[in-house]
Design an enzyme around this catalytic site. Structure first.
Site, PDB file in Angstrom:
ATOM      1  N   ASP A 140     118.555 -12.482  -1.508  1.00 64.83           N
ATOM      2  CA  ASP A 140     117.776 -11.682  -2.068  1.00 64.83           C
ATOM      3  C   ASP A 140     117.906 -11.146  -3.721  1.00 64.83           C
ATOM      4  O   ASP A 140     118.187 -11.067  -4.565  1.00 64.83           O
ATOM      5  CB  ASP A 140     117.978  -9.990  -1.433  1.00 64.83           C
ATOM      6  CG  ASP A 140     116.086  -9.186  -1.725  1.00 64.83           C
ATOM      7  OD1 ASP A 140     115.054  -9.437  -0.474  1.00 64.83           O
ATOM      8  OD2 ASP A 140     116.041  -8.514  -2.457  1.00 64.83           O
ATOM      9  N   GLU A 199     117.485 -16.816  -2.544  1.00 64.82           N
ATOM     10  CA  GLU A 199     115.526 -16.464  -3.139  1.00 64.82           C
ATOM     11  C   GLU A 199     115.383 -16.002  -4.488  1.00 64.82           C
ATOM     12  O   GLU A 199     116.012 -15.499  -4.965  1.00 64.82           O
ATOM     13  CB  GLU A 199     114.933 -14.623  -2.052  1.00 64.82           C
ATOM     14  CG  GLU A 199     113.268 -14.563  -2.692  1.00 64.82           C
ATOM     15  CD  GLU A 199     113.329 -13.278  -2.531  1.00 64.82           C
ATOM     16  OE1 GLU A 199     112.437 -13.146  -2.154  1.00 64.82           O
ATOM     17  OE2 GLU A 199     113.936 -12.150  -1.808  1.00 64.82           O
TER      18      GLU A 199
HETATM   19  C1  GLC Z   1     112.714  -9.910  -1.453  1.00 66.94           C
HETATM   20  C2  GLC Z   1     112.354  -9.750   0.320  1.00 66.94           C
HETATM   21  C3  GLC Z   1     111.209  -8.822   0.262  1.00 66.94           C
HETATM   22  C4  GLC Z   1     111.842  -6.934  -0.538  1.00 66.94           C
HETATM   23  C5  GLC Z   1     111.954  -6.885  -2.183  1.00 66.94           C
HETATM   24  C6  GLC Z   1     112.969  -6.464  -2.393  1.00 66.94           C
HETATM   25  O1  GLC Z   1     111.766 -10.114  -2.271  1.00 66.94           O
HETATM   26  O2  GLC Z   1     112.230 -10.667   0.154  1.00 66.94           O
HETATM   27  O3  GLC Z   1     110.517  -8.502   1.496  1.00 66.94           O
HETATM   28  O4  GLC Z   1     110.588  -6.533  -0.261  1.00 66.94           O
HETATM   29  O5  GLC Z   1     112.730  -8.937  -1.884  1.00 66.94           O
HETATM   30  O6  GLC Z   1     114.660  -6.411  -1.954  1.00 66.94           O
END
Ligand code: GLC
Length: 544
Positions: A197, A261
């Site tokens: 994440d 991500e």
């Molecule tokens: C990422 C996740 C999202 C979350 C954020 C904070 O972007 O995909 O759903 O709210 O991180 O952890």
């Protein structure tokens, strides 16, 4: 040579709250996932990525973790997790967990301790600064400054995302050790890797330098801008790239997959995977498809960019939706035929396709009014702006504000609650009154459904090795036809895709396309002779 599963797998994302509820509380759970593993295996997806299931107050539905080494009772128990892992593996599939290295919940015992006094042993586990003014100009990814004042010790803590998600201080050796050990903890218990994440935000500049000014009013994370600033000191700092390499060393001996991500331009995304050789994250999500116009020229550019930045042995990814953004089919204004064409694209280009639950049946955005949204992002903005403005921001940000709309329960059948939970339970988010043909059950029966299009193409991908492992060469077919060839060990698969409401004629000989047609999104058709007239939005696969 044996192929590395991490470069050719197909990822299916499960948002566990919304997939299948086994115990009638209106919230999906691990048992619900287990009950549907046969469906997923039969669909042909190979790797399941499950959004966080660790103990959490669920204010950001699991992305606010209060214990990194357990399972939230909402979803089940550690035993349930063990069963899930073994049932997934029994089907020769893989299981990815979602790991939030960047932050915890503010209800995590560590943060409670950390905020209790300046000399608490956990104080340094988070990023704190004293002073009357905010320590610098950094902004949160959601809105406004990411510094929050805590009265108890009259200090500021840093949070990259929402205020209740304080960032961990990765410069603290204890944090570093605990979190990297947490990866080992889950690998030992059956995880085949992690989705990481907001990985680009994990470390921030040690001396908290101000981000430089940039003339940019609307923040654009993927190009590295906040409002009036370039995010050079709180995103993508050199230590983040080094961390990618470090955790690759943890995962590599067991051939476990790391997918990050990260938001950035292709050069930055690629740097997370390694510069001269693949020694960082195995994969990063590439989000361009979420916003690219559905035309042959823009999809050609997507391929060119992916091939330029992620040539073998690197691997591009193809993302059409996730739990944070507008659902895939909205990109085609809900039309099935263009969505089938995009499905063919995503499952036949080189790389790892990612499918968000429900995409395979064409689930669309649900109309969840912004003032009823359970999403903490929407709720935060609603405190600051009138609802029409928040809805507008949501539209401009491709659904990233009122994320309830893309998280509604999986539509299994046409019974009440769409088979997601029992009919006397109340699903945590509403299901459409009459999902009609947008259910698994209805589409199983229909040979021309989007679901069967996914299934057929996934089978083909497994059967024809060029589709899974081959090189890719673009053909210079004129718009609106996109054409490309995949080759492996003397075998060739060729794809022709008509991005148009009108038929398009293509000469097969001119592009040396094999004459044997093995799949068409338009249904059964015979192999053509010298040329083919593609129906509107038809996508085809040829093979020799
Ligand atoms: C990422 C996740 C999202 C979350 C954020 C904070 O972007 O995909 O759903 O709210 O991180 O952890």
């Amino acid at each position: 040579m044996e192929h590395d599963w991490r470069n050719s797998t197909v990822i299916y994302q499960i948002y566990p709250r919304s997939f299948s509820d086994s115990n009638g509380d209106g919230i999906g759970d691990i048992r619900g996932i287990i009950e549907n593993l046969d469906y997923l295996q039969d669909l042909g997806v190979e790797t399941l990525w499950i959004s966080p299931m660790y103990p959490s107050p669920q204010r950001d539905f699991g992305y606010d973790i209060s214990d990194f080494r357990g399972i939230d009772p909402t979803f089940g128990t550690m035993d349930d997790f063990g069963t899930l892992a073994s049932e997934v593996h029994r089907r020769n599939m893989k299981l990815l967990l979602d790991m939030v290295l960047n932050h915890t919940s503010d209800s995590h015992p560590w943060f409670k301790e950390s905020r209790s006094s300046k000399d608490n042993p956990k104080r340094d586990w988070y990023v704190w600064r004293g002073g009357a003014k905010r320590p610098n100009n950094w902004q949160s990814m959601v809105h406004g400054s990411g510094w929050h004042f805590d009265n108890r010790t009259e200090s500021w803590y840093w949070a990259s995302f929402l205020p209740f998600q304080p960032d961990l201080n990765w410069r603290n050796p204890e944090v570093h050790a605990y979190m990297t050990d947490t990866l080992r903890f889950w690998l030992d218990r059956g995880a085949d890797g992690f989705r990481l994440d907001i990985f680009d935000a994990v470390l921030e500049d040690a001396s908290l330098r101000n981000n430089p000014f940039a003339f940019k009013i609307i923040p654009d994370l993927s190009r590295g801008y906040g409002m009036f600033q370039k995010t050079v000191y709180n995103r993508h700092i050199p230590e983040n790239f080094a961390l990618a390499q470090e955790i690759r060393k943890i995962a590599e001996p067991r051939k476990k997959l790391l997918i990050g991500e990260v938001f950035g331009t292709s050069d930055i995304l690629r740097a997370y995977c390694g510069t001269s050789k693949p020694d960082g994250l195995n994969l990063v999500f590439q989000f361009q498809c979420l916003t690219s116009p559905v035309t042959s020229s823009s999809y050609r550019k997507l391929i060119q960019e992916a091939e330029a930045w992620f040539p073998p042995p690197f691997t591009p990814t193809w993302v059409f939706g996730n739990h944070d953004r507008r659902r895939s089919i909205e990109q085609c204004r809900g039309r099935r035929d263009p969505e089938k064409l995009r499905t063919l694209f995503r499952l036949t280009v080189r790389g790892v396709p990612c499918i968000y639950y429900g995409e395979e049946i064409g689930m669309g955005q649900q109309n969840i009014p912004i003032h009823t949204s359970q999403d903490a992002v929407a709720q935060l903005l609603m405190k600051r702006y009138p609802s029409f403005a928040v809805s507008l921001i949501d539209r401009l940000m491709h659904g990233a504000v009122n994320r309830d709309s893309c998280r509604t329960p999986m539509q299994w059948n046409s019974s009440s609650n769409a088979g997601f939970c029992s009919s006397d339970a109340e699903p945590w988010l509403p299901v459409p009154d009459s999902p009609e043909e947008t259910t698994v059950e209805a589409q199983q029966q229909d040979p021309d459904s989007l679901l069967n299009c996914h299934r057929a193409l996934l089978q083909l991908r497994n059967r024809l090795s060029p589709l899974k492992h081959g090189t890719l060469t673009l053909l210079d077919t004129p718009d609106p036809v996109l054409g490309y060839i995949r080759e492996k060990d003397g075998q060739t698969a060729a794809m022709l895709l008509n991005f148009s409401d009108a038929p398009s004629r293509v000469s097969l000989d001119q592009y040396s396309i094999p004459k044997k047609l093995v799949y068409s999104t338009a249904g059964k058709r015979n192999s053509p002779e010298d040329e083919i007239t593609l129906a509107p939005w038809e996508g085809t696969v040829f093979f020799s």
